[in-house]
Each structure stands twice: as C-alpha cells, then as structure tokens.
Design a protein around this motif. Structure first.
Motif, short mmCIF file in Angstrom:
data_model
loop_
_atom_site.label_atom_id
_atom_site.label_comp_id
_atom_site.label_asym_id
_atom_site.label_seq_id
_atom_site.Cartn_x
_atom_site.Cartn_y
_atom_site.Cartn_z
N ALA A 1 0.84 -1.44 -0.03
CA ALA A 1 0.41 -0.26 0.15
C ALA A 1 0.67 1.22 -0.18
O ALA A 1 0.27 2.00 -0.27
N ASP B 1 0.14 3.60 -3.14
CA ASP B 1 -0.97 5.01 -2.48
C ASP B 1 0.24 6.31 -2.07
O ASP B 1 1.21 6.10 -0.96
N LEU C 1 -0.09 7.45 1.56
CA LEU C 1 0.39 6.15 2.29
C LEU C 1 1.76 6.44 2.36
O LEU C 1 2.47 5.65 3.02
N ALA D 1 -6.71 0.39 3.44
CA ALA D 1 -7.19 1.02 2.61
C ALA D 1 -8.31 -0.22 2.15
O ALA D 1 -8.58 -1.38 2.06
N LYS D 2 -9.69 0.76 1.97
CA LYS D 2 -10.80 -0.30 1.94
C LYS D 2 -11.27 -0.43 0.59
O LYS D 2 -12.51 -1.06 -0.21
N GLY D 3 -11.06 0.23 -0.84
CA GLY D 3 -11.46 0.03 -1.55
C GLY D 3 -11.88 1.25 -2.33
O GLY D 3 -12.71 0.93 -3.60
N GLY E 1 -12.15 4.98 -1.42
CA GLY E 1 -10.85 6.14 -1.08
C GLY E 1 -11.01 6.75 0.35
O GLY E 1 -10.87 7.42 0.66
N THR E 2 -11.53 5.57 1.17
CA THR E 2 -11.61 5.97 2.55
C THR E 2 -10.86 4.76 3.10
O THR E 2 -10.33 3.23 2.23
N TYR E 3 -10.05 4.29 4.39
CA TYR E 3 -9.27 3.88 5.12
C TYR E 3 -9.97 3.40 6.13
O TYR E 3 -10.58 4.26 7.36
N THR F 1 -15.33 4.35 9.24
CA THR F 1 -13.77 5.06 8.30
C THR F 1 -13.83 6.43 7.95
O THR F 1 -13.76 7.09 8.42
N ARG G 1 -11.63 9.49 5.32
CA ARG G 1 -11.24 10.03 4.19
C ARG G 1 -9.60 10.65 4.38
O ARG G 1 -9.49 11.44 5.25
#
Length: 212
Positions: A57, A61, A64, A161-163, A165-167, A197, A199
C-alpha cells in the motif's frame, strides 16, 4: 601393443564418466542439494527470499508514502477534520494539529506524524506522533500526541485501504471507532461490523524543516 590399447581405452572410459558426472552436477541449480527437484524443475526447500520491508500500500498509494501531508476526516461524521493536541478528536477546534503524515515503517505499520498549520511558526514544523494512551483502561483506548519514537510499539498503527477511497485505522487488534458520548476510541470489533472509516485529503508535500 594390446596392453597400450587397453590402457588408452580405460582412460577414455574414465574421462567419459567424469564428463557425465560433471554434466550431471552442472544441470543442478545452485542450492539444489538443499531440496528436492519437483516435476517442473523447481527446487523445494530452497531458501526463501526475505519479504519486503515496506507495505504494498505504501508503495502504490502516495497518501501512505510518508511524503504527503493529509487531513483525515471521518466518513460517517460531521465533515470536520481530525485534530490532535492532548487527545485525537473530531473537529474539536482546540487549536490542535490537523495535518498528518502517515509514514511507513515496514510490515504494513505506520507512524502517524502530526504538524501544525504552515504559517511560518517553527513549533508547527516540529512533529509529534500519535500514540495509544497507556494510562487508559481497556476496552476503550484513546490516542494522544507525544514525541515521535517509531520503535515504541504503541506508536505503530495499521492503515487499511477499503477500496472506495476510505481507510480503516487501527492498532494491534483494535480499530479506531467513534462512540457516541465518548468520541474516537480504539476498540476491539468482536462480532460487530466496522462502521467507522476515514478519508484522507492531500494537502501538499511533507517537506517540513523541524527545529532540531
């Protein structure tokens, strides 16, 4: 004459055998003696290359990577960014730090550095770091800001990452969640669904020059 021919033939036979032996050894890949060849020719039991120290990640990303400052906002919240002074809060307007740099330290773990607004004040350029408050009592732990020490286990966080755009943010087996009346806490999920979650919004390069 017969004796000479026999000796010559024996020498040639020995040489041929040596070549076969050498050729058989050359066919083996280095380290093959440590394992057993499979039908595909691969060798089992061979040493395994070390795993990469940085997470995939962090490599893909930019938010990150440790090279960007971000604000963090709870998706299910008021829309106000998180800030940290004595405790990590959601839009508390306490004058805390609201710019964060998730910095990978290996194994899908991050130190989350916190900075003040870029206004030329040198104190805002000296980082503090998220840390699980050690004086809290389970099962609900809060997060405070302290002097950075990435070797301290309670300053290491997971960011997943939740896929969309959120974490999700966590520490060990706990996740950062919002509880009505108690704010943001680290809590075991148990059988509950993760419903908190965040952003991340890019706010520019992480190029601060700290005082020390």
């Amino acid at each position: 004459m017969f004796t000479m021919k026999w000796v010559t033939g024996a020498a040639m036979l020995a040489c041929t055998g040596a070549l076969v032996a050498c050729q058989g050894g050359a066919d083996k890949a280095p380290g093959a003696a440590a394992g057993t060849p499979t039908p595909s020719g691969a060798v089992t039991g061979a040493p395994t290359p070390p795993a990469p120290t940085t997470s995939s990640a962090a490599a893909t990303d930019p938010l990150l990577s440790g090279k960007r400052e971000v604000t963090i906002t709870r998706v299910q919240g008021s829309g106000k960014p998180l800030e940290i002074s004595g405790r990590l809060e959601e839009g508390g307007d306490t004058g805390g730090r609201t710019l964060f740099v998730p910095t990978p330290i290996g194994g899908d773990r991050y130190v989350i550095r916190a900075f003040g607004t870029k206004d030329g004040h040198p104190a805002n350029d000296d980082p503090s770091c998220w840390q699980v408050n050690g004086l809290d009592i389970e099962p609900e732990l809060t997060i405070g800001a302290v002097v950075c020490d990435q070797d301290d286990p309670i300053q290491r966080f997971t960011i997943i990452a939740k896929g969309d755009g959120t974490y999700a943010i966590g520490s060990e087996t706990r996740f950062l969640q919002h509880l009505p009346g108690n704010g943001l806490v680290l809590k075991e999920l148990g059988n509950a669904k993760l419903d908190t979650t965040f952003r991340f919004a890019d706010k520019g390069p992480a190029d601060r020059q700290p005082i020390n």
